[in-house]
Design an enzyme around this catalytic site. Structure first.
Site, PDB file in Angstrom:
ATOM      1  N   LEU A 173     -34.365 -40.527 -10.029  1.00 17.30           N
ATOM      2  CA  LEU A 173     -34.194 -41.462  -8.803  1.00 17.30           C
ATOM      3  C   LEU A 173     -35.824 -40.625  -8.221  1.00 17.30           C
ATOM      4  O   LEU A 173     -36.046 -39.857  -8.779  1.00 17.30           O
ATOM      5  CB  LEU A 173     -33.830 -40.773  -7.813  1.00 17.30           C
ATOM      6  N   THR A 220     -32.803 -31.738 -15.847  1.00 18.00           N
ATOM      7  CA  THR A 220     -34.340 -32.521 -16.743  1.00 18.00           C
ATOM      8  C   THR A 220     -34.207 -31.248 -17.538  1.00 18.00           C
ATOM      9  O   THR A 220     -33.944 -30.051 -17.689  1.00 18.00           O
ATOM     10  CB  THR A 220     -35.983 -32.747 -16.683  1.00 18.00           C
ATOM     11  N   ARG A 246     -41.184 -28.768  -2.448  1.00 21.52           N
ATOM     12  CA  ARG A 246     -41.460 -28.241  -3.981  1.00 21.52           C
ATOM     13  C   ARG A 246     -42.605 -28.334  -3.976  1.00 21.52           C
ATOM     14  O   ARG A 246     -42.983 -29.202  -4.854  1.00 21.52           O
ATOM     15  CB  ARG A 246     -40.680 -27.924  -5.401  1.00 21.52           C
ATOM     16  N   CYS A 290     -40.937 -32.282  -9.546  1.00 19.43           N
ATOM     17  CA  CYS A 290     -40.510 -32.434 -10.821  1.00 19.43           C
ATOM     18  C   CYS A 290     -41.729 -32.850 -12.106  1.00 19.43           C
ATOM     19  O   CYS A 290     -41.969 -31.836 -12.546  1.00 19.43           O
ATOM     20  CB  CYS A 290     -39.651 -33.765 -11.132  1.00 19.43           C
TER      21      CYS A 290
HETATM   22  N1  NAD Z   1     -34.727 -33.904  -7.910  1.00 14.72           N
HETATM   23  C1  NAD Z   1     -35.761 -34.738  -8.254  1.00 14.72           C
HETATM   24  O1  NAD Z   1     -36.037 -35.801  -7.464  1.00 14.72           O
HETATM   25  C2  NAD Z   1     -34.852 -35.209  -9.673  1.00 14.72           C
HETATM   26  C3  NAD Z   1     -35.584 -36.606  -9.741  1.00 14.72           C
HETATM   27  C4  NAD Z   1     -34.479 -36.386 -11.652  1.00 14.72           C
HETATM   28  C5  NAD Z   1     -34.531 -35.623 -12.367  1.00 14.72           C
HETATM   29  N2  NAD Z   1     -34.312 -33.506 -11.180  1.00 14.72           N
HETATM   30  C6  NAD Z   1     -33.933 -33.308 -12.122  1.00 14.72           C
HETATM   31  O2  NAD Z   1     -32.244 -32.872 -11.620  1.00 14.72           O
HETATM   32  C7  NAD Z   1     -31.837 -31.011 -11.730  1.00 14.72           C
HETATM   33  C8  NAD Z   1     -31.298 -30.843 -10.334  1.00 14.72           C
HETATM   34  O3  NAD Z   1     -32.357 -31.106  -9.758  1.00 14.72           O
HETATM   35  P1  NAD Z   1     -32.953 -31.360  -8.071  1.00 14.72           P
HETATM   36  O4  NAD Z   1     -33.855 -31.258  -7.395  1.00 14.72           O
HETATM   37  O5  NAD Z   1     -31.078 -31.754  -7.511  1.00 14.72           O
HETATM   38  O6  NAD Z   1     -32.090 -29.614  -7.503  1.00 14.72           O
HETATM   39  P2  NAD Z   1     -31.801 -28.524  -6.557  1.00 14.72           P
HETATM   40  O7  NAD Z   1     -32.349 -27.654  -6.519  1.00 14.72           O
HETATM   41  O8  NAD Z   1     -31.957 -29.414  -5.512  1.00 14.72           O
HETATM   42  O9  NAD Z   1     -30.106 -28.642  -6.729  1.00 14.72           O
HETATM   43  C9  NAD Z   1     -29.930 -27.353  -7.856  1.00 14.72           C
HETATM   44  C10 NAD Z   1     -28.009 -27.087  -7.194  1.00 14.72           C
HETATM   45  O10 NAD Z   1     -27.481 -26.403  -8.099  1.00 14.72           O
HETATM   46  C11 NAD Z   1     -26.685 -24.934  -7.552  1.00 14.72           C
HETATM   47  N3  NAD Z   1     -26.552 -24.484  -9.045  1.00 14.72           N
HETATM   48  C12 NAD Z   1     -27.194 -23.468  -9.424  1.00 14.72           C
HETATM   49  N4  NAD Z   1     -26.092 -23.256 -10.589  1.00 14.72           N
HETATM   50  C13 NAD Z   1     -25.228 -24.084 -10.266  1.00 14.72           C
HETATM   51  C14 NAD Z   1     -23.430 -23.424 -11.439  1.00 14.72           C
HETATM   52  N5  NAD Z   1     -23.645 -22.507 -12.158  1.00 14.72           N
HETATM   53  N6  NAD Z   1     -23.211 -23.734 -10.890  1.00 14.72           N
HETATM   54  C15 NAD Z   1     -22.787 -25.012  -9.747  1.00 14.72           C
HETATM   55  N7  NAD Z   1     -24.036 -25.272  -8.739  1.00 14.72           N
HETATM   56  C16 NAD Z   1     -24.871 -24.393  -9.579  1.00 14.72           C
HETATM   57  C17 NAD Z   1     -27.813 -24.789  -6.621  1.00 14.72           C
HETATM   58  O11 NAD Z   1     -27.329 -24.027  -6.403  1.00 14.72           O
HETATM   59  C18 NAD Z   1     -28.164 -26.055  -5.913  1.00 14.72           C
HETATM   60  O12 NAD Z   1     -27.993 -26.630  -4.600  1.00 14.72           O
HETATM   61  C19 NAD Z   1     -33.552 -30.890 -12.339  1.00 14.72           C
HETATM   62  O13 NAD Z   1     -33.349 -30.636 -13.329  1.00 14.72           O
HETATM   63  C20 NAD Z   1     -34.125 -31.865 -11.789  1.00 14.72           C
HETATM   64  O14 NAD Z   1     -36.037 -31.593 -12.572  1.00 14.72           O
HETATM   65  C21 NAD Z   1     -34.655 -34.013 -10.175  1.00 14.72           C
END
Ligand code: NAD
Length: 466
Positions: A179, A145, A356, A289
């Site tokens: 999701l 996002t 979170r 989020c």
């Molecule tokens: N969690 C949700 O329900 C959800 C839903 C929709 C959108 N999003 C969006 O999706 C994105 C990811 O969210 P998430 O909850 O999956 O995050 P998360 O924190 O669970 O996972 C992020 C992962 O990225 C890894 N990472 C960081 N830097 C990296 C790099 N340079 N190379 C490879 N890996 C790297 C971290 O180690 C971590 O494992 C965010 O922008 C969030 O706002 C999340």
């Protein structure tokens, strides 16, 4: 991690020969968290070859052994199935991941920064890596996002970091994720819509093909421009947060005036223009989020001189709501010093271990500050919460958490809290009282069982006691 999920039949299908998948792609996904792992496992299940990348070595080592870093129903089964069938792989080797991919997904975190804006450091790190190792045409899909305009920055960073004499062509796509944790696999396979922001036909065709084979293909793939797509994600989350804050404010009115916010919610939700979802009053929204996305949208808008008063109010109402539990607990249990209070539910919503910005944090802090002894239980989020609150009592089950307690506080509406043996609970408590932050009980029924009860915006344990 223990899992209670049985994969639906359609996910057990071997999609390798699925006619809808026109071309199998090599996909690399940067970021193996909630979004990256679900995306990776589901795309692998559609027949694509997926390499999940992360900078966290321990996470990748564990994933190679089918040990998942998160709780998400159905995900372990899908990871095992697709790893065993050699479509899903894990690595920390970013060079390999860039070089072997036709399509690269960015699914890293975009947490909140100091002034509310999204911290894009991880997205830009990935862009740098992609630029550095690019060895041919790639489609780069942002699923994180990100604020409007981020794709332009990603493009510039990739171009700047292409070090070879040859500058490879690439296309950027914005494909925000919608999701819900706890339902993530279902949502990926049965989306209300897939939003794709593209800038040319080639990228559009490649990404549209990628999603062929998901269950409900009659659901629209909505193709738009990149900037609109980036805004759609924030606008969707901010609108949902607005609905909840609106109902929480109506709940405050019900508490003062009488009336039951659940009835009000049903009554307005029957209007098709309004709809019945996201109208539940409660302890306020939290999670990974809504809080950060609301703040980031306010920041982006105000940077562009569009003061977003509405969203500021939505946030303010939410802050008040998170603090609304303590006075209710004190009303039922009196001075809390030295008293045992039970907190049920630690994750920000059911069916996830994600804590979170969970509303439970606020109430635990307040209870501890008031001198209470906190006994907590959550089906899957206790390990994560222990890191934040090492000193509260974590219990094996709800009944143990209720023992000698002067008040039970429902913070997360896990199904198992709905179906408790309330007589047994009553008998182990010191005082049978419930503060129901999610309105999961019928006030009359619990009152009849001998509980004093306060919900959110509805009937109370004794007429006129709010
Ligand atoms: N969690 C949700 O329900 C959800 C839903 C929709 C959108 N999003 C969006 O999706 C994105 C990811 O969210 P998430 O909850 O999956 O995050 P998360 O924190 O669970 O996972 C992020 C992962 O990225 C890894 N990472 C960081 N830097 C990296 C790099 N340079 N190379 C490879 N890996 C790297 C971290 O180690 C971590 O494992 C965010 O922008 C969030 O706002 C999340």
């Amino acid at each position: 991690m223990e899992n209670f999920y049985r994969l639906p039949e359609y996910l057990l299908t071997n999609y390798i020969n699925h006619p809808a998948v026109l071309r199998r792609m090599n996909i690399s996904i940067f970021g193996s968290g909630y979004v990256g792992l679900v995306t990776g496992a589901c795309l692998a299940n559609l027949g694509h070859t997926v390499l999940c990348v992360d900078v966290d070595e321990q996470r990748i080592e564990n994933l190679k052994k089918n040990i998942l870093p998160i709780f998400e129903p159905g995900l372990p089964e899908l990871v095992v199935k697709n790893s065993t069938e050699h479509r899903l792989f894990f690595t920390t080797n970013a060079k390999e991941a860039v070089e072997t991919a036709d399509i690269i997904f960015i699914t890293v975190g975009t947490p909140q920064s100091e002034y509310g804006q999204a911290d894009l450091r991880f997205v830009y790190d990935v862009a740098e890596t992609i630029g550095k190792y690019m060895n041919g045409y790639k489609v780069i899909v942002d699923k994180s996002t990100v604020p409007v305009g981020t794709a332009d920055n990603v493009r510039a960073i990739i171009q700047k970091n292409q070090i070879s004499g040859e500058k490879f062509h690439f296309d950027l796509v914005s494909n925000p994720e919608f999701l819900r944790e706890g339902e993530a696999i279902y949502d990926f396979m049965n989306p209300d819509r897939i939003v794709i922001g593209v800038e040319n036909e080639n990228a559009k065709e490649i990404i549209t093909n990628l999603y062929k084979g998901i269950e409900r293909t009659e659901k629209p793939i909505f193709i738009t421009d990149i900037k609109s797509s980036e805004i759609i994600k924030y606008a969707a989350n901010a609108f949902l947060a607005t609905k909840i804050s609106f109902m929480n404010q109506i709940a405050q009115l019900c508490e003062k005036a009488g009336g039951d916010v659940k009835e009000v919610s049903k009554g307005i939700g029957l209007d098709q223009r309004i709809g019945s979802r996201f109208l539940q009053a409660g302890v306020g929204w939290g999670g990974s989020c809504f809080p950060k996305d609301v703040q980031a949208l306010i920041y982006t808008a105000e940077k562009l001189r569009v003061p977003f008063q509405l969203l500021r109010a939505v946030h303010e109402v939410n802050t008040q709501q998170k603090k609304s539990l303590l006075p209710k607990i004190e009303k039922l249990a009196g001075n809390l010093h030295g008293k045992i209070i039970t907190v049920l539910g630690l994750s920000f919503k059911p069916k996830t271990d994600d804590i979170r910005d969970a509303p439970a944090h606020i109430i635990i802090q307040e209870l501890l500050a008031a001198g209470a002894i906190v006994q907590a239980f959550d089906p899957v989020a206790m390990e994560n919460t222990k890191k934040l609150f090492p000193k509260i009592q974590y219990c094996q089950n709800t009944y143990e958490a209720a023992a000698e307690s002067e008040c039970i506080v429902i913070v997360t509406e896990w199904d198992e809290f709905r179906y408790l043996d309330l007589k047994k609970i009553r008998d182990v408590m010191k005082q049978p009282t419930i503060v129901d932050g999610r309105n999961i009980y019928d006030p009359k029924e619990v009152h009849a069982l001998g509980f004093r009860y306060i919900g959110v915006g509805r009937n109370v344990w004794q007429e006129g006691s709010i």
